[in-house]
Design an enzyme around this catalytic site. Structure first.
Site, PDB file in Angstrom:
ATOM      1  N   GLU A  95      -0.021   0.244  -0.203  1.00 23.78           N
ATOM      2  CA  GLU A  95       0.111  -0.575  -1.420  1.00 23.78           C
ATOM      3  C   GLU A  95      -0.293   0.219  -2.655  1.00 23.78           C
ATOM      4  OE1 GLU A  95      -2.711  -3.409  -3.760  1.00 23.78           O
ATOM      5  OE2 GLU A  95      -2.659  -3.893  -1.634  1.00 23.78           O
ATOM      6  N   HIS A  96      -1.360   1.004  -2.543  1.00 26.25           N
ATOM      7  CA  HIS A  96      -1.801   1.816  -3.676  1.00 26.25           C
ATOM      8  C   HIS A  96      -0.767   2.865  -4.068  1.00 26.25           C
ATOM      9  CE1 HIS A  96      -5.759   0.032  -3.493  1.00 26.25           C
ATOM     10  NE2 HIS A  96      -6.192   0.819  -4.454  1.00 26.25           N
ATOM     11  N   GLU A 172     -13.249   2.208  -4.800  1.00 27.07           N
ATOM     12  CA  GLU A 172     -13.094   0.758  -4.726  1.00 27.07           C
ATOM     13  C   GLU A 172     -13.953   0.172  -3.607  1.00 27.07           C
ATOM     14  OE1 GLU A 172      -9.038  -0.362  -4.364  1.00 27.07           O
ATOM     15  OE2 GLU A 172      -8.494   0.295  -6.392  1.00 27.07           O
TER      16      GLU A 172
END
Length: 481
Positions: A95-96, A172
């Site tokens: 997704e990143h 993150e």
């Protein structure tokens, strides 16, 4: 690139209380009747959701409202539940990388093209779903679909971008560890579904993120990004015929065959009543979550359980209201100065779920807060009243309507519904299901899922006062003489 153009986003909802001038009883009654008619008419005047399946199994769904903007996205039925212990975090990593360029568009070209459209490109990954969606002008629908199709089929996975995102994800993970609400819910999944895929986090472990390779990420895409798992959803100023033509043009090449390693259905997960305690007296507040096993998405018991949750309500000490709140538990929390906040939740998955309550408290009020919270659960099982059920049903109706305010929530609702239910459930159908709920049904359904069940408990912080698990378990029923 501007943060407003490409980002990873979540959703939030607000509420407004409006007060009008005082009217006579006759006028008030007339106004209520008109309002009820308007609400009933609105339920049936919502545009129909049109659904078409392509030859490869990909579904195309849209709701046309004639607005100048639209939201279009690809929802994929895959998430961390489909990962193994070795590649946990691969979906989050992919997704990143989605916005870091494709085989057709290098990163800089990709970002400039999205910015030139004035569009907002977002994505998210959960335990069972992955979504890529874009909000743009309706006239730019063809370009938006082409870009989204390029993302899901031709992600470049360049080594340089992989290393950049690896560092970003590791940072993150450190930030997530400092958010105790996220931490306690991850622990809750870890203990409730221990030994199964749902116990793992969406982001993956630090060790996995450090060692995942380009081959691992490519294998994840090849294995799971299949047409039968995908829904191309759109809402706003869109034509369904045009959307289907664009899907055939850009997404008909998505493979539909499953490889030997692919799992077309999620692996089964077993709920376990147990607990995880992480005591840290240096923290100022304790986060505690308690849950029982809830139903899956398609189970009709979800509606009575949602009504039950709205009866319990939510509370935050920083908000107004004080002891004059409709929530009985909130009133008790205010009068006895118990917790900082509490919220109920009903988290659903394809075949199971978590129904529970999360609260934040100082070290000296944990036991009392948990006592009153479990007492409310027992009261719902034995003596929920018609008045509070009626109030909760109205709050639930309002919440369902508020979630569909805008093309992006509408689009997400369409995509998620097709993955979770196999069809779009209309507001009229939801309203009919809510209307059928009464106090007796709430008591029966709550007794089915809560009464004398073994809960899962997760707690982080100064939790010395948290009762022993056997005491928590004994409060899941009442002995009456």
């Amino acid at each position: 690139m501007a943060a407003s153009s490409v980002c990873r986003a979540g959703c939030a909802a607000g509420r407004t209380l409006l007060r009008g001038p005082r009217s006579s009883p006759a006028l008030m009654s007339l106004g209520r009747n008109r309002g009820a008619a308007t609400y009933a008419q609105a339920l049936h005047n919502i545009p129909e959701t049109q659904v078409t399946s392509l030859d490869n199994g990909l579904r195309v769904a849209s709701e046309e409202s004639g607005q100048p903007t639209c939201t279009v996205g690809v929802w994929i039925g895959v998430g961390s539940r489909y990962e193994s212990e070795k590649n946990n975090g691969a979906g989050y990593f992919v997704e990143h990388l989605a916005f870091k360029g494709t085989k057709k568009r290098p990163c800089a070209t990709f970002e400039k093209e999205v910015e030139s459209m004035g569009a907002h490109l977002n994505c998210y990954t959960s335990r069972e779903q992955t979504a890529y969606f874009m909000k743009a002008l309706s006239k730019d629908l063809p370009r938006a679909v082409e870009i989204l199709a390029d993302i899901v089929q031709n992600c470049s996975l360049e080594d340089s971008e992989i290393e950049k995102e690896r560092s970003t994800i590791l940072q993150e993970l450190q930030e997530i560890d400092s958010n105790l609400t996220d931490v306690v819910f991850d622990y809750l999944h870890a203990t409730a579904f221990q030994g199964t895929a749902l116990s793992r986090t969406v982001e993956g472990t630090t060790e996995n993120i450090k060692r995942l390779t380009r081959a691992d990420l490519a294998a994840y895409i090849d294995t799971h990004y299949k047409a039968p798992r995908m829904v191309l959803a759109a809402a706003g100023g869109v034509s369904h015929t045009e959307l289907v033509d664009l899907a055939r043009q850009h997404l008909s090449g998505v493979p539909f065959e499953y490889t030997e390693d692919a799992v077309p259905i999620p692996p089964p997960c077993r709920f376990t009543g147990s607990e995880i305690r992480v005591r840290d007296d240096a923290l100022p507040l304790a986060h505690v979550a308690i849950a029982v096993e809830g139903p899956g998405w398609s189970n009709p018991d979800n509606i009575p359980l949602l009504v039950a949750n709205f009866i319990i309500g939510h509370y935050d000490r920083t908000f107004g209201g004080g002891k004059n709140q409709s929530s009985r538990l909130a009133t008790i929390a205010v009068e006895n100065k118990l917790c900082q906040s509490f919220q109920t939740f009903n988290t659903c998955y394809s075949d199971t779920g978590l129904f529970g309550l999360h609260f934040v408290s100082d070290a000296l009020n944990i036991e009392d807060t948990l006592h009153f919270a479990q007492g409310e659960w027992m009261r719902l099982c034995t003596s929920a009243t018609d008045g509070e059920v009626k109030r909760a049903k109205n709050i639930l109706r309002n919440a369902l309507v508020a979630q569909l305010d805008g093309t992006t929530p509408l689009c997400e609702n369409i995509g998620s519904h097709l993955l979770n239910y196999g069809r779009r459930i209309s507001l009229a159908e939801w309203d009919a299901r809510i209307a059928a709920v009464d106090a007796r049904m709430v008591q029966e359904v709550c007794s089915k899922y809560i009464y004398d069940k073994c809960p899962a408990v997760a707690a982080v912080g100064p939790i010395e006062q948290l009762p022993d698990y056997n005491r928590i378990r004994s409060a899941m029923y009442w002995l009456r003489f």
